[in-house]
Design an enzyme around this catalytic site. Structure first.
Site, PDB file in Angstrom:
ATOM      1  CB  ALA A 139      -6.210   5.853   1.169  1.00 32.79           C
ATOM      2  CG  PHE A 144      -5.332 -10.661 -10.372  1.00 31.99           C
ATOM      3  CD1 PHE A 144      -6.446 -10.133 -11.007  1.00 31.99           C
ATOM      4  CD2 PHE A 144      -5.517 -11.720  -9.487  1.00 31.99           C
ATOM      5  CE1 PHE A 144      -7.707 -10.658 -10.782  1.00 31.99           C
ATOM      6  CE2 PHE A 144      -6.784 -12.253  -9.257  1.00 31.99           C
ATOM      7  CZ  PHE A 144      -7.873 -11.718  -9.915  1.00 31.99           C
ATOM      8  CG  ASP A 153      -7.697   1.613  -8.652  1.00 35.23           C
ATOM      9  OD1 ASP A 153      -7.100   2.703  -8.609  1.00 35.23           O
ATOM     10  OD2 ASP A 153      -7.197   0.531  -8.313  1.00 35.23           O
ATOM     11  CG  HIS A 177      -4.392  -9.873   4.614  1.00 32.71           C
ATOM     12  ND1 HIS A 177      -5.442  -9.954   5.506  1.00 32.71           N
ATOM     13  CD2 HIS A 177      -4.931  -9.447   3.447  1.00 32.71           C
ATOM     14  CE1 HIS A 177      -6.567  -9.601   4.909  1.00 32.71           C
ATOM     15  NE2 HIS A 177      -6.289  -9.295   3.640  1.00 32.71           N
ATOM     16  CD  GLU A 230      -8.213  -8.883   0.436  1.00 35.46           C
ATOM     17  OE1 GLU A 230      -7.390  -8.333   1.179  1.00 35.46           O
ATOM     18  OE2 GLU A 230      -8.345  -8.595  -0.766  1.00 35.46           O
ATOM     19  CB  SER A 235      -6.005 -11.728   8.605  1.00 37.23           C
ATOM     20  OG  SER A 235      -4.977 -11.009   7.949  1.00 37.23           O
TER      21      SER A 235
HETATM   22  P1  FAD Z   1      -3.792   5.803  -1.890  1.00 38.02           P
HETATM   23  O1  FAD Z   1      -3.044   5.502  -0.649  1.00 38.02           O
HETATM   24  O2  FAD Z   1      -4.646   7.019  -1.904  1.00 38.02           O
HETATM   25  O3  FAD Z   1      -2.714   5.894  -3.060  1.00 38.02           O
HETATM   26  C1  FAD Z   1      -3.106   5.926  -4.426  1.00 38.02           C
HETATM   27  C2  FAD Z   1      -2.045   6.593  -5.284  1.00 38.02           C
HETATM   28  O4  FAD Z   1      -2.059   8.010  -5.047  1.00 38.02           O
HETATM   29  C3  FAD Z   1      -0.592   6.162  -4.990  1.00 38.02           C
HETATM   30  O5  FAD Z   1       0.109   6.202  -6.206  1.00 38.02           O
HETATM   31  C4  FAD Z   1      -0.092   7.218  -4.036  1.00 38.02           C
HETATM   32  O6  FAD Z   1       1.325   7.383  -4.098  1.00 38.02           O
HETATM   33  C5  FAD Z   1      -0.813   8.468  -4.531  1.00 38.02           C
HETATM   34  N1  FAD Z   1      -1.162   9.385  -3.416  1.00 38.02           N
HETATM   35  C6  FAD Z   1      -1.661   9.028  -2.218  1.00 38.02           C
HETATM   36  N2  FAD Z   1      -1.903  10.125  -1.449  1.00 38.02           N
HETATM   37  C7  FAD Z   1      -1.551  11.195  -2.205  1.00 38.02           C
HETATM   38  C8  FAD Z   1      -1.574  12.578  -1.960  1.00 38.02           C
HETATM   39  N3  FAD Z   1      -2.035  13.075  -0.791  1.00 38.02           N
HETATM   40  N4  FAD Z   1      -1.123  13.395  -2.952  1.00 38.02           N
HETATM   41  C9  FAD Z   1      -0.681  12.888  -4.136  1.00 38.02           C
HETATM   42  N5  FAD Z   1      -0.654  11.555  -4.418  1.00 38.02           N
HETATM   43  C10 FAD Z   1      -1.073  10.729  -3.463  1.00 38.02           C
HETATM   44  N6  FAD Z   1      -9.484  -1.873  -4.223  1.00 38.02           N
HETATM   45  C11 FAD Z   1     -10.827  -1.887  -4.171  1.00 38.02           C
HETATM   46  O7  FAD Z   1     -11.480  -1.280  -5.013  1.00 38.02           O
HETATM   47  N7  FAD Z   1     -11.495  -2.565  -3.197  1.00 38.02           N
HETATM   48  C12 FAD Z   1     -10.849  -3.236  -2.223  1.00 38.02           C
HETATM   49  O8  FAD Z   1     -11.481  -3.838  -1.352  1.00 38.02           O
HETATM   50  C13 FAD Z   1      -9.408  -3.229  -2.231  1.00 38.02           C
HETATM   51  N8  FAD Z   1      -8.696  -3.843  -1.264  1.00 38.02           N
HETATM   52  C14 FAD Z   1      -7.339  -3.731  -1.249  1.00 38.02           C
HETATM   53  C15 FAD Z   1      -6.616  -4.291  -0.182  1.00 38.02           C
HETATM   54  C16 FAD Z   1      -5.240  -4.200  -0.135  1.00 38.02           C
HETATM   55  C17 FAD Z   1      -4.501  -4.795   1.040  1.00 38.02           C
HETATM   56  C18 FAD Z   1      -4.526  -3.550  -1.181  1.00 38.02           C
HETATM   57  C19 FAD Z   1      -3.041  -3.473  -1.155  1.00 38.02           C
HETATM   58  C20 FAD Z   1      -5.234  -2.988  -2.239  1.00 38.02           C
HETATM   59  C21 FAD Z   1      -6.635  -3.054  -2.286  1.00 38.02           C
HETATM   60  N9  FAD Z   1      -7.385  -2.485  -3.307  1.00 38.02           N
HETATM   61  C22 FAD Z   1      -8.747  -2.519  -3.273  1.00 38.02           C
HETATM   62  C23 FAD Z   1      -6.711  -1.817  -4.421  1.00 38.02           C
HETATM   63  C24 FAD Z   1      -6.525  -0.315  -4.142  1.00 38.02           C
HETATM   64  O9  FAD Z   1      -7.795   0.292  -4.009  1.00 38.02           O
HETATM   65  C25 FAD Z   1      -5.765   0.296  -5.313  1.00 38.02           C
HETATM   66  O10 FAD Z   1      -4.430  -0.146  -5.272  1.00 38.02           O
HETATM   67  C26 FAD Z   1      -5.840   1.800  -5.437  1.00 38.02           C
HETATM   68  O11 FAD Z   1      -5.273   2.164  -6.689  1.00 38.02           O
HETATM   69  C27 FAD Z   1      -5.092   2.570  -4.376  1.00 38.02           C
HETATM   70  O12 FAD Z   1      -5.715   2.556  -3.165  1.00 38.02           O
HETATM   71  P2  FAD Z   1      -4.915   3.104  -1.865  1.00 38.02           P
HETATM   72  O13 FAD Z   1      -5.835   3.056  -0.739  1.00 38.02           O
HETATM   73  O14 FAD Z   1      -3.606   2.468  -1.742  1.00 38.02           O
HETATM   74  O15 FAD Z   1      -4.710   4.627  -2.347  1.00 38.02           O
END
Ligand code: FAD
Length: 284
Positions: A120, A213, A105, A263, A14, A12
């Protein structure tokens, strides 16, 4: 890597939503070229706090009009449940059935209002509760550990929370060390995580941008690679040619090890991702 081998490989691309009408016109050409390679889907990034919401919608609209399988990213930090629900309904009405569910973020300067979601896994849980199995949900994974994680173990436990909440599949942050991915998969297996974890691949095009980055995302550029790329200075052709060799080899190693697809972070460019695709002989 046994658990990964049983999944059908998915390849895929992005994209990110362009800022200007000219950028959008250029992106349309990029999409049309990359689509000839027959990818499983295109994903479109989304700024946290809704900062690029309209531009993401416009890009998704274009892809849908072209009849292309599309997976919008959806980040939850700073958002309220009703806002997320509105977006989910919008996508469902458009016939979209795949979403990349993220925390995101908060962009600096957007204030500290955290909204209804902290992580998430809460977004995945919400989407499953409100829309059942309509969406195939991708989540993010970090073979080199998320920069805000307290420990590697905690990061894996947090990844598992997203899987337990109903994620179907994951895409990784990019990396240049195949061992980090293989170890991550072994750690997942120890935790009975069996969803496909597709490596995110960042072509090497521009060293300064890549270094920036990588600092922000916690990605390691190995010393041997950094030294080589830095050594080329402004010689962009050498950076691209060396980068292409390195990333092709990385992809080969990952696929040989059983990775369930790749990806590509295209950075909205045709050349590097399509060259990798061809080097690897991907049929799509
Ligand atoms: P989470 O899974 O919530 O994790 C974030 C942090 O919190 C981690 O350190 C984790 O260990 C910790 N954590 C998670 N759950 C808990 C919990 N229940 N209790 C305590 N700590 C916890 N960013 C954008 O803004 N837009 C995008 O479109 C985008 N696309 C992305 C696509 C991919 C494939 C990737 C890998 C990253 C992308 N990002 C994007 C970046 C991403 O949003 C950041 O890396 C962000 O800091 C974390 O998002 P996450 O969904 O992994 O968060």
């Amino acid at each position: 890597m046994q658990s990964q081998k049983k999944h059908t490989p998915t390849f895929s691309f992005e994209l990110f939503p362009p800022k200007t009408p000219e950028g959008m016109e250029k992106l349309k050409v990029t999409i049309s070229e990359l689509n000839k390679l027959n990818p499983a889907y295109f994903s479109v990034t989304y700024g946290a706090g809704g900062s690029t919401q309209d531009r993401t919608f416009a890009t998704v609209d274009h892809l849908r009009e072209c009849g292309i399988n599309t997976a919008p990213h959806l980040s939850c930090i700073g958002s309220h449940r009703d806002e997320i629900m509105e977006i989910l309904n919008h996508y469902r009405d458009q016939g979209i059935s795949r979403i990349v569910a993220l925390r995101g973020d908060m962009p600096s300067g957007m204030g500290g209002e955290p909204g209804d979601f902290r992580y998430a896994n809460e977004l995945v849980e919400f989407i499953r509760k409100e829309t059942g199995d309509h969406f195939y949900l991708e989540v993010a994974a970090y073979p080199e550990i998320h920069p805000q994680a307290t420990t590697a173990e905690a990061d894996l436990d947090n990844f598992k929370r997203k899987v337990d909440a109903g994620a179907n599949s994951a895409i990784t942050q990019y990396f240049y060390n195949a061992d980090a991915y293989c170890r991550f998969i072994e750690d997942c297996e120890k935790r009975d995580i069996e969803i496909p974890v597709v490596p995110g691949i960042m072509p090497i095009n521009n060293f300064v941008q890549l270094a920036r980055f990588s600092d922000a995302s916690g990605t390691e550029i190995p010393r041997w690679l950094r030294q080589r790329l830095e050594g080329y200075g402004d010689d962009i052709d050498s950076i691209r040619s060396y980068g292409m060799d390195v990333v092709t080899r990385l992809c080969e190693q990952l696929l040989e090890a059983g990775a369930p697809g790749l990806h590509f972070y295209t950075m909205n460019q045709v050349g590097p991702s399509s060259q990798l695709w061809k080097n690897l002989g991907i049929k799509g």
